[in-house]
Design a protein around this motif. Structure first.
Motif, short mmCIF file in Angstrom:
data_model
loop_
_atom_site.label_atom_id
_atom_site.label_comp_id
_atom_site.label_asym_id
_atom_site.label_seq_id
_atom_site.Cartn_x
_atom_site.Cartn_y
_atom_site.Cartn_z
N SER A 235 3.10 3.50 1.90
CA SER A 235 3.67 4.78 1.47
C SER A 235 2.88 5.90 2.11
O SER A 235 1.65 5.83 2.21
CB SER A 235 3.66 4.91 -0.06
OG SER A 235 2.34 5.04 -0.55
N VAL A 236 3.60 6.91 2.57
CA VAL A 236 2.99 8.10 3.18
C VAL A 236 3.51 9.30 2.41
O VAL A 236 4.71 9.58 2.42
CB VAL A 236 3.34 8.23 4.67
CG1 VAL A 236 2.69 9.49 5.25
CG2 VAL A 236 2.90 7.00 5.44
N THR A 237 2.62 9.99 1.72
CA THR A 237 3.01 11.18 0.96
C THR A 237 2.58 12.41 1.74
O THR A 237 1.38 12.65 1.94
CB THR A 237 2.34 11.21 -0.43
OG1 THR A 237 2.65 9.99 -1.12
CG2 THR A 237 2.84 12.38 -1.24
N PRO A 238 3.54 13.19 2.24
CA PRO A 238 3.19 14.39 3.01
C PRO A 238 2.41 15.37 2.15
O PRO A 238 2.51 15.36 0.92
CB PRO A 238 4.56 14.96 3.40
CG PRO A 238 5.51 13.83 3.27
CD PRO A 238 4.99 13.00 2.14
N PRO A 239 1.59 16.24 2.77
CA PRO A 239 0.87 17.25 2.00
C PRO A 239 1.83 18.20 1.31
O PRO A 239 2.92 18.49 1.80
CB PRO A 239 0.02 17.96 3.06
CG PRO A 239 0.67 17.67 4.36
CD PRO A 239 1.32 16.34 4.22
N GLY A 240 1.43 18.70 0.16
CA GLY A 240 2.29 19.62 -0.59
C GLY A 240 2.41 19.18 -2.03
O GLY A 240 2.38 17.98 -2.33
N PRO A 241 2.56 20.11 -2.95
CA PRO A 241 2.56 19.80 -4.38
C PRO A 241 3.74 18.98 -4.86
O PRO A 241 3.65 18.28 -5.86
CB PRO A 241 2.53 21.18 -5.04
CG PRO A 241 3.11 22.11 -4.01
CD PRO A 241 2.69 21.56 -2.68
N SER A 242 4.88 19.07 -4.19
CA SER A 242 6.09 18.38 -4.69
C SER A 242 6.61 17.34 -3.71
O SER A 242 7.78 16.98 -3.76
CB SER A 242 7.19 19.42 -4.97
OG SER A 242 7.50 20.16 -3.79
N SER A 243 5.74 16.87 -2.83
CA SER A 243 6.18 15.91 -1.81
C SER A 243 6.40 14.54 -2.42
O SER A 243 5.61 14.06 -3.23
CB SER A 243 5.14 15.82 -0.69
OG SER A 243 4.99 17.06 -0.04
N GLU A 244 7.48 13.90 -2.01
CA GLU A 244 7.78 12.53 -2.43
C GLU A 244 7.26 11.55 -1.38
O GLU A 244 7.33 11.82 -0.18
CB GLU A 244 9.29 12.34 -2.60
CG GLU A 244 9.88 13.11 -3.77
CD GLU A 244 9.38 12.58 -5.11
OE1 GLU A 244 9.21 11.34 -5.23
OE2 GLU A 244 9.16 13.40 -6.01
N PRO A 245 6.75 10.41 -1.80
CA PRO A 245 6.23 9.45 -0.83
C PRO A 245 7.34 8.85 0.03
O PRO A 245 8.46 8.62 -0.44
CB PRO A 245 5.57 8.38 -1.70
CG PRO A 245 6.20 8.52 -3.04
CD PRO A 245 6.54 9.96 -3.19
N ILE A 246 7.03 8.63 1.28
CA ILE A 246 7.92 7.95 2.22
C ILE A 246 7.50 6.48 2.24
O ILE A 246 6.34 6.18 2.50
CB ILE A 246 7.80 8.55 3.63
CG1 ILE A 246 8.12 10.04 3.62
CG2 ILE A 246 8.69 7.80 4.62
CD1 ILE A 246 7.66 10.78 4.87
N ILE A 247 8.42 5.59 1.94
CA ILE A 247 8.10 4.17 1.90
C ILE A 247 8.48 3.54 3.23
O ILE A 247 9.62 3.63 3.68
CB ILE A 247 8.84 3.45 0.76
CG1 ILE A 247 8.51 4.09 -0.59
CG2 ILE A 247 8.48 1.96 0.75
CD1 ILE A 247 7.03 4.05 -0.95
N LEU A 248 7.50 2.91 3.86
CA LEU A 248 7.70 2.26 5.15
C LEU A 248 7.65 0.75 4.96
O LEU A 248 6.72 0.23 4.36
CB LEU A 248 6.61 2.68 6.14
CG LEU A 248 6.41 4.18 6.36
CD1 LEU A 248 5.22 4.41 7.28
CD2 LEU A 248 7.67 4.82 6.92
N ALA A 249 8.65 0.05 5.49
CA ALA A 249 8.69 -1.41 5.46
C ALA A 249 8.96 -1.92 6.86
O ALA A 249 9.43 -1.16 7.72
CB ALA A 249 9.78 -1.89 4.50
#
Length: 262
Positions: A62-76
């Protein structure tokens, strides 16, 4: 206070290809977390992984971009994970070769040879090489002690026939291709002079199969090492990389915490 950096987490499953991604994260020199999972008695991944990604396989990142409301990006999928992480975090490393020749940016045929090799190898490892190795593992199970002993002579004979007549010829072709890539790369690695994430992605499968090749069928005098001298030397080089060694030590720590013998 929100972080000004992306947050990266590796979802680790014992005895899985997450080792490749762990090594890649070390090479990218970024901070990351690890969340560990155990296999069940059936050796399958636990259902908890499906809460992260519907297929419930490892590795996952999971990669969560910087920022208070960022949603994680799930990589498979290892190839996709490798490409995404290399493109976003690899600019100050050698993990992704320079893409464009000077003055050829965005043009068809403007890519460097190193980048073309890198991009192709990400697909080769996942689409061709690992598929062959997985079939070999499945067929090899016909010779394991999980097969009733009175059937094992028959299933072992069938397995050996499949390994020698189908799997080994394909594997020899693929290893021969990698040997040629090393001959023509103008360096010690598959894409050239520098270690890239394509080398990292290949490492798990290559190092896993390297010492088992003679189990699959007959070889000329000198064995596989005599047939693929550059590839065997290359595999030793991979094991000597500081990032690889560090990843092995981390795996030992993880396995120890889970009560698993490395």
């Amino acid at each position: 206070m929100a972080s000004d950096k992306a947050q990266v987490k590796l979802y680790w499953l014992e005895k899985s290809r997450a080792q490749n991604i762990l090594w890649l994260l070390e090479e990218l020199k970024i901070d990351y977390e690890i969340e560990t999972f155990r296999r069940g008695s059936d050796m399958l991944a636990p259902s908890e992984l499906k809460k992260i990604h519907p297929l419930g396989k490892s590795p996952l990142v999971s990669v969560t971009p910087p920022g208070p409301s960022s949603e994680p990006i799930i990589l498979a999928e290892s190839g996709f994970i490798t490409q995404y992480l290399s493109e976003h975090f690899g600019h100050e490393t050698t993990m992704m070769p320079k893409r464009w020749k000077e003055g050829q940016e965005g043009k068809v045929g403007g890519e460097t040879e190193e980048w073309m090799r890198w991009q192709y190898l990400l697909h080769f490892v996942e689409g061709t090489f690992m598929s062959t190795l997985i079939i070999a593992v499945v067929v090899g199970m016909l010779k394991s002690n999980k097969i009733p002993f009175f059937l094992r002579p028959i299933t072992s004979m069938v397995a050996n026939q499949i390994l020698s007549s189908f799997i080994l010829p394909n594997l020899k072709g693929q290893l021969g291709f990698l040997e040629k890539q090393l001959e023509t790369s103008s360096g010690d690695y598959l894409c050239g002079k520098n270690l890239t994430s394509a080398d990292v992605l290949l490492s798990f499968g290559l190092l896993s199969v390297r010492d088992r090749l003679e189990e699959y069928g007959s070889w000329p005098a000198g064995g596989p090492q005599g047939v693929y001298p550059k590839l065997f030397a290359y595999s030793t080089r991979l094991e000597s990389q500081p990032g690889y060694k560090k990843s092995v030590e981390k795996i030992k720590e993880i396995d120890s915490s889970l009560g698993i013998e490395f």
